[in-house]
Design an enzyme around this catalytic site. Structure first.
Site, short mmCIF file in Angstrom:
data_model
loop_
_atom_site.label_atom_id
_atom_site.label_comp_id
_atom_site.label_asym_id
_atom_site.label_seq_id
_atom_site.Cartn_x
_atom_site.Cartn_y
_atom_site.Cartn_z
N ASP A 11 103.18 10.88 13.60
CA ASP A 11 103.42 10.51 14.99
C ASP A 11 104.70 9.68 15.03
O ASP A 11 105.17 9.20 13.99
CB ASP A 11 102.24 9.68 15.53
CG ASP A 11 102.46 9.18 16.96
OD1 ASP A 11 102.92 9.98 17.80
OD2 ASP A 11 102.21 8.00 17.24
N SER A 12 105.22 9.49 16.23
CA SER A 12 106.40 8.65 16.38
C SER A 12 106.10 7.20 15.98
O SER A 12 107.01 6.44 15.67
CB SER A 12 106.85 8.68 17.84
OG SER A 12 105.78 8.29 18.66
N TYR A 43 109.64 8.11 20.78
CA TYR A 43 110.34 9.39 20.88
C TYR A 43 110.41 9.85 22.35
O TYR A 43 111.28 10.63 22.72
CB TYR A 43 109.59 10.48 20.11
CG TYR A 43 109.66 10.45 18.61
CD1 TYR A 43 110.23 9.39 17.91
CD2 TYR A 43 109.15 11.52 17.87
CE1 TYR A 43 110.28 9.40 16.52
CE2 TYR A 43 109.19 11.54 16.49
CZ TYR A 43 109.75 10.48 15.82
OH TYR A 43 109.79 10.50 14.45
N CYS A 74 101.17 13.83 18.07
CA CYS A 74 102.11 13.22 19.01
C CYS A 74 102.38 14.22 20.13
O CYS A 74 102.82 15.35 19.86
CB CYS A 74 103.41 12.90 18.26
SG CYS A 74 104.73 12.27 19.31
N GLU A 153 101.20 -0.44 22.34
CA GLU A 153 101.88 -0.99 21.15
C GLU A 153 101.78 -2.52 21.15
O GLU A 153 101.88 -3.15 20.10
CB GLU A 153 103.35 -0.56 21.13
CG GLU A 153 103.56 0.95 20.98
CD GLU A 153 103.70 1.42 19.53
OE1 GLU A 153 104.22 0.66 18.71
OE2 GLU A 153 103.29 2.56 19.25
N CYS A 187 99.06 11.96 25.37
CA CYS A 187 99.82 11.16 24.41
C CYS A 187 98.78 10.47 23.54
O CYS A 187 97.77 9.95 24.06
CB CYS A 187 100.67 10.15 25.17
SG CYS A 187 101.39 8.86 24.14
N THR A 188 99.02 10.45 22.24
CA THR A 188 98.00 9.93 21.33
C THR A 188 97.83 8.41 21.41
O THR A 188 96.94 7.85 20.79
CB THR A 188 98.29 10.38 19.88
OG1 THR A 188 99.69 10.17 19.61
CG2 THR A 188 97.95 11.84 19.69
N HIS A 189 98.71 7.75 22.16
CA HIS A 189 98.51 6.32 22.40
C HIS A 189 97.42 6.08 23.46
O HIS A 189 96.82 5.02 23.51
CB HIS A 189 99.80 5.68 22.93
CG HIS A 189 100.79 5.33 21.88
ND1 HIS A 189 101.45 6.28 21.14
CD2 HIS A 189 101.25 4.12 21.45
CE1 HIS A 189 102.28 5.67 20.31
NE2 HIS A 189 102.18 4.37 20.47
N1 DGL Z 1 102.47 9.00 20.48
C1 DGL Z 1 103.55 9.53 21.26
C2 DGL Z 1 103.04 10.76 22.01
O1 DGL Z 1 101.95 11.21 21.79
C3 DGL Z 1 104.07 8.56 22.29
C4 DGL Z 1 104.98 7.48 21.85
C5 DGL Z 1 106.45 7.82 21.95
O2 DGL Z 1 107.03 7.83 23.03
O3 DGL Z 1 106.99 8.05 20.89
O4 DGL Z 1 103.73 11.31 22.84
#
Ligand code: DGL
Length: 272
Positions: A11-12, A43, A74, A153, A187-189
């Site tokens: 992931d990013s 990202y 991600c 984050e 988004c995995t966040h």
């Molecule tokens: N985890 C990233 C996603 O699923 C989001 C974070 C980022 O912007 O890099 O898109």
């Protein structure tokens, strides 16, 4: 043939650990090697070319660890570089978009699906295109939620936190007004904000977690390719990051839903 090699997940940043959490639950006998590009996160605000370049470097690093499958945990990478990765990688690959869209189409009752993700994910319309391919009759409402990544984050995720509630309302109001009955956490966040999002949207709205769906899908792919591990002893994951590992443990604990003993190693991703 059954393989003892690891599953590579990247992931990013640390969001992809929400998928690792599911892998640890579903496939405890599989070794997970995770790379979080903490030195270059986010990202989601970057150009297609940059995201593609980063995604291939991340995958290349995992391949250097001899992984048997690569999972882009991600939404941004899956949306912008997913097809290119799938085409070029010599090992099975999955991103988060296809498995998540598949579940959302099955779960919706009124055919109105909301998609939330980073600016790059929403700008690519990856989920919308996939959903409408699976069922041309569904209506898809997309919303970029870049501040959600910062909230997560920084650990500002509690359902009672005033800031969390405010940002959730700001981003989710239009989806609510449009009457969606299913929302893809694209988004995995975002699974870390599940409680706050659910409080606002109401319990009748189904939230589809991209990390959960992807881990389940990856397990299926490995089984189909006869790549699941023969050795059934429980394996500990190994973590790699591109910035200092300081503070990794506490944030990782949030995403993984548990404290665990693990090694974290910093690597220079520009070498790949
Ligand atoms: N985890 C990233 C996603 O699923 C989001 C974070 C980022 O912007 O890099 O898109």
């Amino acid at each position: 043939m059954s393989s003892g090699n690891a599953i590579g997940v990247f992931d990013s940043g640390l969001g992809g650990l929400s998928a690792v959490k599911e892998f640890l639950n579903i496939l405890p006998a599989e070794k997970i090697i995770y790379f979080g590009d903490t030195g270059r996160v986010p990202y989601g605000t970057r150009s297609r070319d940059t995201i593609r370049k980063y995604a291939f470097q991340d995958a290349q690093f995992l391949l250097s660890r001899n992984v048997k499958m690569i999972v882009a945990a991600c939404g941004t990478v899956s949306s912008v570089a997913g097809e290119a990765l799938e085409e070029k990688l010599a090992v099975p690959y999955t991103g988060v978009v296809n498995p998540t869209a598949y579940t959302a189409v099955r779960k919706t009752r009124n055919g109105k699906i909301g998609v939330i993700g980073t600016a790059a994910t929403v700008g690519s319309h990856s989920y919308k295109l996939r959903l409408q391919k699976l069922n041309p009759d569904v209506q898809v409402f997309e919303q970029a939620c870049p501040l959600f990544v910062s909230l997560v984050e920084n650990g500002i995720i509690h359902r009672d936190d005033q800031i969390t509630r405010l940002v959730v309302r700001r981003y989710m109001a239009e989806l609510k007004d449009n009457g969606v009955d299913t929302v893809i956490l694209g988004c995995t966040h975002f699974p870390l904000l599940r409680d706050a999002i659910s409080d606002y949207m109401g319990e009748d709205v189904t939230l589809v977690d991209s990390g959960f769906e992807t881990a389940n899908y990856a397990a299926k792919v490995l089984k189909e390719h006869d790549l699941l591990n023969d050795d059934t002893s429980v394996k500990q994951p190994e973590f790699f990051v591109s910035d200092t590992p300081d503070g990794f443990k506490s944030v990782a604990g949030l995403f993984l839903g548990r404290d665990m003993e693990h090694t974290v190693t910093q690597i220079d991703i520009e070498q790949y």
